[in-house]
Enzyme design. Structure first.
Site, PDB file in Angstrom:
ATOM      1  CB  SER A 184      26.852  45.384  49.621  1.00  0.00           C
ATOM      2  OG  SER A 184      26.815  44.592  48.486  1.00  0.00           O
ATOM      3  CG  ASP A 241      30.672  38.309  50.097  1.00  0.00           C
ATOM      4  OD1 ASP A 241      29.774  38.043  49.278  1.00  0.00           O
ATOM      5  OD2 ASP A 241      30.744  39.385  50.702  1.00  0.00           O
ATOM      6  CG  HIS A 287      26.864  39.772  50.243  1.00  0.00           C
ATOM      7  ND1 HIS A 287      28.024  40.418  49.881  1.00  0.00           N
ATOM      8  CD2 HIS A 287      25.857  40.584  49.871  1.00  0.00           C
ATOM      9  CE1 HIS A 287      27.711  41.571  49.306  1.00  0.00           C
ATOM     10  NE2 HIS A 287      26.409  41.696  49.288  1.00  0.00           N
TER      11      HIS A 287
END
Ligand SMILES: *[C@@H]1O[C@H](CO)[C@@H](O)[C@H](O)[C@H]1NC(C)=O
Length: 408
Positions: free
Chosen positions: A195, A325, A354
């Site tokens: 991320s 996501d 995610h």
């Protein structure tokens, strides 16, 4: 037929339940279980990935009771709430401006030249985040030494200056990689980011170009919103997305609260106002943008967006994302640019959430993302000779693009 009718008449509830169950199973097999999409030009890198990554040939089987993106995102950490912490060896790194970051090491060998994966956690995460532990354990088992880079003020580190970290700045990563190169001569190094950590790696690769290629054999990232401008808008939609947004803002404020005393020293910040932020955008406007010299949050998101910068990457690169996501709609993955690039590969699963990617009925041990990225890292470190020709191809491609754009 008659039996079925009788069943419907006498046990309507059971029939309804059975029908729903069967419908769901059919839906699961037809909609959720799929091979990931794979985008990369016909190149040495593609061939390498196709030959070495058997995981890529498999279908991804998301946890059947948990295929929704929010459930994946939520349960991926909940199901590991009791994961054993890692006993890292901490190396505190003093940065040029007086700030400090920590490299948390889990060594797999005494050899100084053992392959190293530098792991970057997501927003407000650190070496003790469950998804980082999962990734590090998975890599370590395969003989890879891991060094988790805890950003300023995270992972129990004090904040030494008023500066923290953001997606549009990779100075600290650069210093950390320089440090690893000096202290471990001869050790091949890869960067692995999750991320926000992936965004920072992306920023490093697209701004340091050749210098990055000298430091890294390759890089891999997971759950990276390629278009942060869109990504933040995406989590501003009402409902669960907004709730997630507010939760992130809450975590961000937690860091500010923790280091309030130090941060009060930055006269550009109004800490009281920062702590009143409800959403990530408000927080970034009042805090991150001010800290790193952007006009506002939108300006910061634009600077962090990698979508149109793939061609600046000179290092063999793989990105694993999920098509559902919460930070990005499927179409915001840069399939077009990746299909043209010789060395940027995109793997996109249909489901996964995610930082989710749970698989199996009761997922706790290993997640799809960890299997895929570990196989990638191990393949790269066991084929360093082959990586040289892939790096050469990457370099030639990037040069050709520069010439085509008239920047040479
Ligand atoms: C991995 O890729 C390299 C280079 O393409 C190749 O030489 C090697 O045999 C592959 N390894 C496996 C296990 O397929």
């Amino acid at each position: 037929m008659v039996d079925w009718l009788m069943l419907c008449l006498y046990y309507p509830g059971t029939t309804l339940g059975l029908t729903a169950f069967v419908t769901y199973i059919v839906y699961y097999f037809t909609n959720a279980v799929k091979r990931p999409l794979f985008a990369c030009r016909n190149s040495a890198w593609r061939l390498f990935l196709e030959e070495n990554l058997t995981v890529l040939q498999e279908k991804y089987w998301p946890t059947p009771w948990c295929i929704d993106t929010h459930l994946q995102t939520f349960f991926a950490s909940v199901s590991r709430a009791f994961i054993r912490p890692i006993d890292y060896k901490r190396e505190v790194l003093r940065l040029k401006d007086g700030g400090e970051v920590a490299l948390d090491w889990l060594e797999a060998s005494e050899r100084r030249a053992n392959p190293v994966a530098v792991v970057l956690p997501g927003l407000t995460g650190a070496s003790d985040s469950v998804y980082v532990i999962g990734m590090v354990m998975s890599l370590h088992k395969m003989g890879i030494s891991c060094a988790v880079l805890n950003s300023r003020g995270t992972g129990g580190m004090e904040l030494k200056t008023t500066r923290t970290y953001c997606a549009a700045n990779s100075d600290d990563l650069e210093e950390a990689l320089d440090h690893v190169a000096v202290t471990r001569p001869g050790a091949p190094v890869m960067a692995v980011g999750i991320s926000l950590g992936g965004l920072i790696i992306g920023h490093y690769l697209t701004t340091r170009k050749e210098a990055a290629a000298k430091k890294l054999v390759a890089a891999a990232v997971q759950s990276v919103p390629w278009n942060l401008v869109q990504g933040i808008r995406y989590i501003e939609r009402p409902g669960l997305s907004l709730l997630f947004n507010q939760y992130l803002a809450y975590c961000l404020k937690g860091l500010v609260r923790l280091h309030r005393y130090q941060l009060e020293g930055d006269h550009l910040l109004d800490i009281k106002e920062v702590l009143e932020s409800i959403t990530v955008r408000q927080f970034d406007t009042r805090f991150t943008a001010k800290q790193f010299g952007f006009d506002d949050a939108e300006h910061y998101y634009q600077a962090s967006t990698l979508y149109h910068k793939l061609d600046y990457i000179k290092v063999p690169f793989l990105c694993l994302n999920s098509g559902d996501d919460i930070f990005q709609p499927l179409e915001d993955n840069p399939f077009g640019a990746a299909s043209k690039s010789s060395h940027v590969a995109l793997v996109v699963t249909v489901r996964g959430g995610h930082i989710g990617f749970m698989e199996g009925l009761w997922p706790a041990k290993s997640y799809y993302s960890e299997r895929l990225l570990t196989q990638l890292v191990v393949s790269i470190f066991s084929n360093l000779e082959a990586m040289k020709s892939i790096q050469k191809e990457a370099d030639d491609y990037a040069k050709a693009v520069e010439v085509a754009c008239g920047n040479a």
